[in-house]
Write a protein that holds these residues in place. Structure first.
Motif, short mmCIF file in Angstrom:
data_model
loop_
_atom_site.label_atom_id
_atom_site.label_comp_id
_atom_site.label_asym_id
_atom_site.label_seq_id
_atom_site.Cartn_x
_atom_site.Cartn_y
_atom_site.Cartn_z
N HIS A 454 0.38 -1.17 -0.46
CA HIS A 454 -0.03 -0.12 0.05
C HIS A 454 0.74 0.86 -0.20
N LEU A 457 2.21 1.50 -3.69
CA LEU A 457 1.45 2.03 -4.02
C LEU A 457 0.31 3.51 -3.77
N THR A 461 -0.67 6.51 -6.52
CA THR A 461 -2.27 5.84 -7.44
C THR A 461 -3.23 6.66 -5.83
N ASP A 463 -5.67 5.53 -4.98
CA ASP A 463 -6.14 4.03 -3.85
C ASP A 463 -5.83 3.06 -4.02
N ALA A 464 -4.73 3.15 -3.63
CA ALA A 464 -3.55 2.30 -3.19
C ALA A 464 -3.99 0.75 -2.89
N GLY A 466 -6.95 -0.15 -2.55
CA GLY A 466 -8.39 -0.55 -4.19
C GLY A 466 -7.92 -1.09 -4.85
N GLU A 467 -6.99 -0.44 -4.92
CA GLU A 467 -6.46 -1.58 -6.33
C GLU A 467 -5.07 -2.50 -6.06
N THR A 470 -7.91 -5.28 -5.39
CA THR A 470 -8.35 -5.76 -6.09
C THR A 470 -7.89 -6.81 -7.27
N ALA A 471 -6.67 -6.30 -8.12
CA ALA A 471 -5.49 -7.66 -8.57
C ALA A 471 -5.76 -8.90 -7.00
N THR A 478 0.27 -11.30 -10.69
CA THR A 478 -0.84 -9.82 -11.81
C THR A 478 1.18 -8.93 -11.21
N VAL A 480 2.80 -4.89 -11.06
CA VAL A 480 2.38 -3.52 -11.06
C VAL A 480 3.99 -3.38 -11.01
#
Length: 532
Positions: A454, A457, A461, A463-464, A466-467, A470-471, A478, A480
């Motif tokens: 977090h 990120l 971003t 929305d660290a 949230g993103e 989601t992943a 994934t 990033v």
């Protein structure tokens, strides 16, 4: 020729007096003798020989016009002990003696090269360390930036000597603080130390008696308490014990356990040894601590993100086991991306040492791992005769796909390097509760990986969380990318100043500092109270 050294009570004046009244070389035979001697003496070292050849054998040190440069160098070399460097390697006293007894132009040529060698050795050791660390311990993989001899010689030839020599000293605040700690410890040693070792049994708050008095006296000598006649393990004493524990990387419970007793019984000589090794390590670093970076001090079992000298994130870590092929290495690189729901490609060393013998006994062993061929295809186990291969000839890889039990947990943080070392999550959470956390195969396991993700990120971003979530929920591997690469420093300091400059201490879990001290001592480093 004659050499005259003016004596006096003022050390600096004595050094400056090394203008020496050297008679300048005359024409013909004298000049030829000087040049021939210089060239012959320098021939064993190409860098030195090249310098004098390209400058027409112009002097740096032994001409009458070189007095200020000569004095500045001798004054600098005299500070070797202050830096924990091997003074005999530069030997200012031998140079002074040679200057005082020089009788011929041949002598002067040899002295000229002797001083150039001393200067280059001094400049190299002070700016990049006196040791070749990989030769001392194969786990020290730090890139050492050695200065170019021609650049060093050009600077001293054209610059203001004292300023050029002063610029060689590492300028980091850490180096200055370590130098101060060294001087402080030498003063403690000169004053007789901290007293005899404490012959104490573990004590709890509330205890009373002579052992508590002995503990209190030691804490007073160490600067953790003011002098008092109390024989009670009261709240003030408990708080002082907690500060000792924090300064030594122990669980700060305020109880006097065996680990705390051991740290209280460290001698100032032992602490001085740690500081001198830390000075050598700092000479290797050459990093900009002002920029945001990840700092993993292996003996501290912590990973931090530091920005402008301030820690903005901290987490406990597990480092490599104290085994020859599993200790975490020391090096610096840049974090480029993270992988959410990572698969684990089992390192070759683990495959052949741990898993291949199991598979040869039972082809269905370690069923959580896939067998993968050289083209990346999953191979059915039934089609492989594991017994037909040796550790050297086994042609397959093993991989663990993303899962709750994956050895890398749910996320890994990549700073691609030749050593296949990275930071990662782990399902083995209980290890983070231990005080000494050396259990991995070399990579760095992180106690709070989601929080670290977090934080990283959040710099790219709004929305660290949230993103990331989601992943994570996809269950798919994934990658990033980080928009801004982050320097990562895996280091090993058993003596290190905190943000306020106060010295903190850690145990030498891999024995690396002990090996470095032995190497420094073998190189000629001598310190009061620290002898082999």
């Amino acid at each position: 020729m004659s050499v005259c050294v003016v004596s006096g009570t003022n050390v600096r004046s004595a050094l400056l007096s090394l203008a020496l009244l050297l008679v300048p070389p005359g024409a013909g035979a004298q000049t030829s003798a000087f040049t021939q001697s210089l060239a012959a003496t320098a021939s064993a070292e190409p860098a030195v020989a090249d310098w004098y050849r390209t400058t027409g054998y112009r002097t740096l040190w032994t001409g009458p016009e070189d007095a200020a440069r000569r004095a500045a160098l001798l004054a600098a070399l005299a500070t070797a002990d202050l830096h924990g460097l091997p003074r005999a390697r530069y030997d200012a006293e031998a140079i002074r003696a040679a200057l005082a007894t020089a009788a011929t132009e041949g002598d002067r040529g040899r002295i000229e090269v002797q001083m150039t060698r001393a200067y280059l050795a001094w400049a190299g050791d002070l700016t990049a360390g006196a040791l070749e660390p990989k030769k001392v311990d194969g786990g020290i993989l730090r890139e050492i930036l050695r200065p170019d001899p021609q650049v060093l010689l050009s600077r001293i030839a054209t610059g203001e000597p004292e300023a050029v020599l002063a610029a060689l000293v590492p300028s980091s605040a850490v180096y200055v603080q370590l130098m101060k700690a060294k001087l402080d410890l030498e003063a403690v040693i000169a004053a007789g130390g901290w007293g005899e070792p404490l012959a104490l049994t573990p004590l709890e708050p509330g205890a009373t008696g002579p052992e508590v008095v002995a503990l209190r006296d030691r804490l007073v000598r160490l600067g953790y308490l003011r002098a008092t006649a109390s024989a009670s393990y009261d709240a003030g004493l408990q708080a002082a014990v907690q500060r000792v524990q924090l300064d030594n990387g122990l669980v700060a419970d305020g109880r006097l356990g065996e680990g705390t007793i051991a740290e209280l019984n460290r001698t100032p000589e032992e602490r001085l040894q740690s500081v001198v090794v830390a000075l050598e390590r700092e000479r290797w670093m050459h990093i900009d601590r002002r920029v945001r970076h990840v700092w993993v001090n292996l003996p501290d079992f912590k990973a931090r993100i530091v920005d402008q000298g301030r820690t903005i994130f901290e987490t406990r870590v597990v480092i490599g086991k104290n085994m020859p092929d599993q200790r975490s290495p020391e090096f610096s690189d840049e974090m480029e991306h993270m992988v959410i729901n990572p698969s684990w490609g089992v390192p070759r060393s683990i495959i052949v040492k741990e898993y291949l013998p199991l598979l040869q006994k039972n082809p269905n062993a370690v069923g959580h791992l896939q067998v993968v061929d050289r083209r990346g295809r999953v191979v059915p186990r039934g089609s492989v005769n594991f017994g037909a291969y040796t550790a050297r000839s086994f042609p397959y890889a093993l991989r663990q796909p993303p899962s709750d039990d994956n050895a890398l947990g749910k996320v890994k943080f990549m700073f691609p390097n030749p050593y296949n070392i990275y930071l990662h999550d782990t399902p083995s959470k209980s290890l983070f509760d231990k005080e000494v956390r050396a259990y991995s195969h070399g990579c760095i396991r992180v106690a709070d990986p989601f929080d670290l993700a977090h934080e990283l990120l959040s710099w790219q971003t709004d929305d660290a969380e949230g993103e990331f979530e989601t992943a994570l929920k996809t269950g798919r591997e994934t990658t990033v990318k980080l928009n801004r690469h982050l320097p990562v420093h895996l280091v090993y300091f058993t003596a290190y100043p905190d943000a306020k400059g106060r010295m903190t201490w850690r145990r030498d879990v891999y024995g690396r500092d002990a090996a470095l001290w032995e190497a420094l001592e073998a190189a000629g480093v001598e310190l009061p109270g620290v002898r082999g």
